[in-house]
Design an enzyme around this catalytic site. Structure first.
Site, PDB file in Angstrom:
ATOM      1  N   CYS A   1     -14.332  36.172  -6.072  1.00  0.00           N
ATOM      2  CA  CYS A   1     -14.458  36.349  -7.524  1.00  0.00           C
ATOM      3  C   CYS A   1     -13.107  36.779  -8.119  1.00  0.00           C
ATOM      4  O   CYS A   1     -12.206  35.959  -8.228  1.00  0.00           O
ATOM      5  CB  CYS A   1     -15.579  37.329  -7.852  1.00  0.00           C
ATOM      6  SG  CYS A   1     -16.129  37.234  -9.564  1.00  0.00           S
TER       7      CYS A   1
ATOM      8  N   HIS B   1     -20.189  35.343  -4.906  1.00  0.00           N
ATOM      9  CA  HIS B   1     -20.127  36.549  -4.077  1.00  0.00           C
ATOM     10  C   HIS B   1     -20.843  36.284  -2.752  1.00  0.00           C
ATOM     11  O   HIS B   1     -22.069  36.453  -2.671  1.00  0.00           O
ATOM     12  CB  HIS B   1     -20.766  37.735  -4.806  1.00  0.00           C
ATOM     13  CG  HIS B   1     -19.910  38.307  -5.879  1.00  0.00           C
ATOM     14  ND1 HIS B   1     -19.064  39.387  -5.676  1.00  0.00           N
ATOM     15  CD2 HIS B   1     -19.743  37.950  -7.178  1.00  0.00           C
ATOM     16  CE1 HIS B   1     -18.430  39.668  -6.795  1.00  0.00           C
ATOM     17  NE2 HIS B   1     -18.813  38.807  -7.721  1.00  0.00           N
TER      18      HIS B   1
ATOM     19  N   GLU C   1     -20.960  38.023  -0.159  1.00  0.00           N
ATOM     20  CA  GLU C   1     -21.558  39.253   0.375  1.00  0.00           C
ATOM     21  C   GLU C   1     -22.927  39.537  -0.235  1.00  0.00           C
ATOM     22  O   GLU C   1     -23.687  40.368   0.288  1.00  0.00           O
ATOM     23  CB  GLU C   1     -20.616  40.445   0.136  1.00  0.00           C
ATOM     24  CG  GLU C   1     -20.578  41.014  -1.256  1.00  0.00           C
ATOM     25  CD  GLU C   1     -19.745  40.240  -2.276  1.00  0.00           C
ATOM     26  OE1 GLU C   1     -19.468  40.796  -3.361  1.00  0.00           O
ATOM     27  OE2 GLU C   1     -19.375  39.078  -1.996  1.00  0.00           O
TER      28      GLU C   1
END
Length: 260
Positions: free
Chosen positions: A124, A225, A227
């Site tokens: 990002c 993202h 994660e």
């Protein structure tokens, strides 16, 4: 050996944390999302959180890989943006305010890692900063363009098909994900013109850049993202594998690295 993967974070005052004792509200704390630590560890790496105070000098040459994480906007002076920025705004008291110290620290880390041939994953904001460090530009605010993008209103777990990323043939993205995949979407800026050596290899179906790669190098940036994907994102396995290969190559003919 399991590779050491450096992970960047942010810094703010404890007054921003609800319930903090008044005795400690003016103290600074470093903040790192444990999701990155978990994903790196699951992929076989050792996560290492990198505070600003460590300075970038001498850090990258102790690492096997680098993840530059998300957060507030990159200062427009780094890529030619026009948005006015309040010089008195305090990023330690508002995590949405541009953080000059973070910009400099992470830009230096990226430059050092590139010079040393260390694999990099930008996420990002980190994806956008990687592009800026290499001379690229950003879209200031997607909502001010004619593009109807699923972000920033989309939740971080966008599980439907309203945000599909398509990957170029022969790219790292195609190697990891196949021709296309659904990803989360949570941003208001995006990569515009890619920096020197970078290629756009993943786009949302509306044309927004979602993945960039540095030609011939284990260096990628992703707009989503990984994660926070609802299922484990294999890009962390790719990163740890490339870190292992790159470290083996750098260590050939060199004495074992010593700590201390």
């Amino acid at each position: 050996m399991r590779p050491l993967i450096g992970i960047t974070g942010r810094c703010y005052r404890l007054e921003m944390v609800t319930g903090t004792s008044p005795r400690f509200t003016d103290r600074l704390t470093n903040s790192f999302f444990t999701d990155f630590d978990r994903c790196v560890a699951q992929a076989g790496g050792i996560p290492v959180n990198l505070p600003f105070v460590s300075s970038s000098t001498g850090v990258a040459d102790r690492l096997d890989g680098l993840i530059v994480t998300g957060g507030q906007d990159v200062h427009p002076s780094r890529w030619g943006g026009m948005r006015p920025v309040d010089p008195d705004a305090d990023p330690r008291r508002n995590i949405d305010v541009i953080d000059f110290e973070r910009d400099q620290y992470e830009a230096d880390l990226i430059s050092d890692a590139l010079a040393l041939g260390i694999p990099i994953l930008g996420v990002c904001r980190g994806h956008q900063l990687l592009n800026a460090v290499l001379g690229g530009t950003l879209i200031e605010d997607i909502e001010e363009t004619s593009i109807v993008h699923s972000s920033p209103k989309a939740a971080p777990y966008a599980g439907d098909d309203n945000h599909v990323v398509e990957f170029s043939s022969g790219s790292v993205g195609r190697q990891i994900y196949g021709a296309r995949r659904t990803s989360n979407s949570w941003h208001h800026q995006a990569v515009d013109l890619p920096g020197v050596g970078l290629a756009v290899t993943g786009r949302a179906t509306d044309g927004i850049t979602e993945m960039i790669e540095l030609s011939g190098r284990p260096v990628v940036g992703v707009q989503w993202h990984p994660e926070w994907q609802t299922e484990r994102d294999p890009i962390f396995d790719w990163l740890v594998e490339r870190c292992t290969w790159a470290t083996d190559e750098r260590r050939q003919g060199q004495p074992d690295r010593k700590v201390g």
